[in-house]
Structures are given as structure tokens and as C-alpha cells.
Design a protein around this motif. Sequence first.
Motif, PDB file in Angstrom:
ATOM      1  N   THR A   1       0.863  -9.619 -15.065  1.00 53.32           N
ATOM      2  CA  THR A   1       1.657  -8.562 -15.663  1.00 53.32           C
ATOM      3  C   THR A   1       2.251  -7.729 -14.539  1.00 53.32           C
ATOM      4  O   THR A   1       1.738  -7.727 -13.412  1.00 53.32           O
ATOM      5  N   LEU A   2       3.319  -7.046 -14.841  1.00 52.53           N
ATOM      6  CA  LEU A   2       3.917  -6.088 -13.923  1.00 52.53           C
ATOM      7  C   LEU A   2       3.616  -4.718 -14.523  1.00 52.53           C
ATOM      8  O   LEU A   2       4.004  -4.444 -15.662  1.00 52.53           O
ATOM      9  N   GLU A   3       2.894  -3.890 -13.789  1.00 55.85           N
ATOM     10  CA  GLU A   3       2.469  -2.593 -14.311  1.00 55.85           C
ATOM     11  C   GLU A   3       2.769  -1.494 -13.299  1.00 55.85           C
ATOM     12  O   GLU A   3       2.625  -1.704 -12.098  1.00 55.85           O
ATOM     13  N   HIS A   4       3.158  -0.322 -13.817  1.00 56.70           N
ATOM     14  CA  HIS A   4       3.325   0.838 -12.946  1.00 56.70           C
ATOM     15  C   HIS A   4       1.967   1.518 -12.804  1.00 56.70           C
ATOM     16  O   HIS A   4       1.309   1.800 -13.795  1.00 56.70           O
ATOM     17  N   LYS A   5       1.558   1.757 -11.567  1.00 57.60           N
ATOM     18  CA  LYS A   5       0.299   2.447 -11.284  1.00 57.60           C
ATOM     19  C   LYS A   5       0.616   3.724 -10.516  1.00 57.60           C
ATOM     20  O   LYS A   5       1.444   3.716  -9.600  1.00 57.60           O
ATOM     21  N   LYS A   6      -0.039   4.804 -10.905  1.00 61.57           N
ATOM     22  CA  LYS A   6       0.077   6.047 -10.149  1.00 61.57           C
ATOM     23  C   LYS A   6      -0.696   5.884  -8.855  1.00 61.57           C
ATOM     24  O   LYS A   6      -1.605   5.056  -8.759  1.00 61.57           O
ATOM     25  N   SER A   7      -0.353   6.682  -7.845  1.00 59.49           N
ATOM     26  CA  SER A   7      -1.053   6.591  -6.568  1.00 59.49           C
ATOM     27  C   SER A   7      -2.544   6.875  -6.782  1.00 59.49           C
ATOM     28  O   SER A   7      -2.924   7.634  -7.678  1.00 59.49           O
ATOM     29  N   PHE A   8      -3.359   6.233  -5.970  1.00 56.43           N
ATOM     30  CA  PHE A   8      -4.803   6.443  -6.042  1.00 56.43           C
ATOM     31  C   PHE A   8      -5.397   6.188  -4.669  1.00 56.43           C
ATOM     32  O   PHE A   8      -4.771   5.572  -3.803  1.00 56.43           O
ATOM     33  N   THR A   9      -6.589   6.697  -4.465  1.00 59.32           N
ATOM     34  CA  THR A   9      -7.276   6.572  -3.181  1.00 59.32           C
ATOM     35  C   THR A   9      -8.654   5.977  -3.406  1.00 59.32           C
ATOM     36  O   THR A   9      -9.366   6.385  -4.323  1.00 59.32           O
ATOM     37  N   LEU A  10      -9.009   5.017  -2.560  1.00 64.14           N
ATOM     38  CA  LEU A  10     -10.340   4.426  -2.602  1.00 64.14           C
ATOM     39  C   LEU A  10     -11.100   4.816  -1.340  1.00 64.14           C
ATOM     40  O   LEU A  10     -10.529   4.904  -0.258  1.00 64.14           O
ATOM     41  N   THR A  11     -12.380   5.044  -1.498  1.00 64.83           N
ATOM     42  CA  THR A  11     -13.285   5.353  -0.398  1.00 64.83           C
ATOM     43  C   THR A  11     -14.021   4.066  -0.059  1.00 64.83           C
ATOM     44  O   THR A  11     -14.545   3.399  -0.961  1.00 64.83           O
ATOM     45  N   ALA A  12     -14.064   3.717   1.237  1.00 64.52           N
ATOM     46  CA  ALA A  12     -14.513   2.371   1.578  1.00 64.52           C
ATOM     47  C   ALA A  12     -15.313   2.284   2.863  1.00 64.52           C
ATOM     48  O   ALA A  12     -15.143   3.095   3.782  1.00 64.52           O
ATOM     49  N   TYR A  13     -16.140   1.241   2.910  1.00 66.61           N
ATOM     50  CA  TYR A  13     -16.742   0.745   4.144  1.00 66.61           C
ATOM     51  C   TYR A  13     -16.063  -0.593   4.415  1.00 66.61           C
ATOM     52  O   TYR A  13     -15.853  -1.388   3.493  1.00 66.61           O
ATOM     53  N   GLY A  14     -15.719  -0.847   5.686  1.00 68.79           N
ATOM     54  CA  GLY A  14     -15.008  -2.078   5.977  1.00 68.79           C
ATOM     55  C   GLY A  14     -15.328  -2.654   7.331  1.00 68.79           C
ATOM     56  O   GLY A  14     -16.063  -2.068   8.126  1.00 68.79           O
ATOM     57  N   PHE A  15     -14.732  -3.815   7.565  1.00 68.71           N
ATOM     58  CA  PHE A  15     -14.890  -4.502   8.844  1.00 68.71           C
ATOM     59  C   PHE A  15     -13.612  -5.266   9.161  1.00 68.71           C
ATOM     60  O   PHE A  15     -12.853  -5.631   8.264  1.00 68.71           O
ATOM     61  N   SER A  16     -13.393  -5.506  10.434  1.00 64.25           N
ATOM     62  CA  SER A  16     -12.242  -6.272  10.887  1.00 64.25           C
ATOM     63  C   SER A  16     -12.573  -7.763  10.797  1.00 64.25           C
ATOM     64  O   SER A  16     -13.566  -8.221  11.353  1.00 64.25           O
ATOM     65  N   ILE A  17     -11.748  -8.494  10.064  1.00 64.75           N
ATOM     66  CA  ILE A  17     -11.951  -9.935   9.863  1.00 64.75           C
ATOM     67  C   ILE A  17     -11.624 -10.684  11.153  1.00 64.75           C
ATOM     68  O   ILE A  17     -10.578 -10.467  11.760  1.00 64.75           O
ATOM     69  N   GLN A  18     -12.515 -11.573  11.548  1.00 66.83           N
ATOM     70  CA  GLN A  18     -12.321 -12.360  12.765  1.00 66.83           C
ATOM     71  C   GLN A  18     -11.820 -13.778  12.476  1.00 66.83           C
ATOM     72  O   GLN A  18     -11.222 -14.408  13.327  1.00 66.83           O
ATOM     73  N   SER A  19     -12.066 -14.275  11.268  1.00 63.49           N
ATOM     74  CA  SER A  19     -11.712 -15.651  10.905  1.00 63.49           C
ATOM     75  C   SER A  19     -10.221 -15.817  10.698  1.00 63.49           C
ATOM     76  O   SER A  19      -9.510 -14.874  10.372  1.00 63.49           O
ATOM     77  N   ASN A  20      -9.767 -17.050  10.842  1.00 64.86           N
ATOM     78  CA  ASN A  20      -8.395 -17.419  10.543  1.00 64.86           C
ATOM     79  C   ASN A  20      -8.201 -17.369   9.029  1.00 64.86           C
ATOM     80  O   ASN A  20      -9.045 -17.846   8.273  1.00 64.86           O
ATOM     81  N   PHE A  21      -7.081 -16.796   8.569  1.00 66.61           N
ATOM     82  CA  PHE A  21      -6.817 -16.691   7.127  1.00 66.61           C
ATOM     83  C   PHE A  21      -6.765 -18.046   6.437  1.00 66.61           C
ATOM     84  O   PHE A  21      -6.949 -18.141   5.236  1.00 66.61           O
ATOM     85  N   GLN A  22      -6.481 -19.097   7.179  1.00 69.86           N
ATOM     86  CA  GLN A  22      -6.416 -20.433   6.588  1.00 69.86           C
ATOM     87  C   GLN A  22      -7.807 -21.028   6.374  1.00 69.86           C
ATOM     88  O   GLN A  22      -7.951 -22.023   5.672  1.00 69.86           O
TER      89      GLN A  22
END
Length: 158
Positions: free
Chosen positions: A5-26
Motif C-alpha cells: 500500500t502507499l500510505e501517508h505517515k506523519k513524522s515520527f522518531t524511534l529510540t534505538a540501540y544499533g551497530f554498524s554492519i560489517q557484512s556484504n549486503f549480498q
Amino acid sequence: MTNYTLEHKKSFTLTAYGFSIQSNFQDMPAMQKEKNEFWDKLKSDGRFTKLKDAAKDDREWSVNEVYQGKPWNYFAVEAGKSVTDATRFIEFPDSEYIVVAGNGDKETLFDQLTYRAFGEVLSQITDYAYIGGPNATYRKDNGDGTFYGEFWVPVVKK
């Protein structure tokens, strides 16, 4: 082609813990292994629970973003209270979004929806284009051992 579906979303913010991916996307198995190891670490060190306790609702988000020239993956929530040691606060624009929905297994749903969106839907849509920036998938428990999820990717009309 996968339904979307194509939907309009209002802006939103997520709070996150993350890491930098080292693997190849393929190399999907290597990327999935990296993500699983990171998410297991979040659960074992208590950060997963800390985010869930701060959440406004029961949605668990996986966010993909290129940040400072590197690909990142995050576990995130829409927080109702502060999480002072979060890796990032990720802002999503007020925009049109391609939304790909589905049900599945908790551990594989994020990757399934992401693949369907990028591998099937976005490659075949000719009137909208991904604007870059973060994209996200959420999941929530159906209560029967399966999970419902949606992949959201911001797009603009060509």
C-alpha cells in the motif's frame, strides 16, 4: 508482485540501540548472523528490556540506515520516556511510504518483509522512488505464536 500500500505517515522518531554492519549486503546469511548476534547481546545485557520498558506500545522495530557513510541496523521502539544511553534517535520524515505487510515467524519476519519490499516491490514500481534515509520494519505478537509486521520505506512521486 508482492502486495503493498502507499500510505501517508506523519513524522515520527524511534529510540534505538544499533551497530554498524560489517557484512556484504549480498551475503544475507552473514548479515542475518550479525543482526542475530547483536540482538542476542541486547537481550543478555538488559538493553532490550530497557527499550521495551520505555516503549509507548508493543511494536518492536528493526531499522536500516546509512549513517556517517556506513550501513547500520538498529533495534528500536517509539519511546514514551527517555533512554539516556540509546545509540541514536532516528527521525522519519512526514512522507508517503510504501508499506509491505505480512505475518510470520518472529525471528525471520523483519528480513522477509525487507526482502519483499526491496527485492520485489521497489524494483517494479515506476511512479515512486525511495528517497533514501532510514527504513524500518515493525513486528507485534498476534498472540498465537505468529507475528504481524509492516515494512515502511519513505518514497517520493517521480
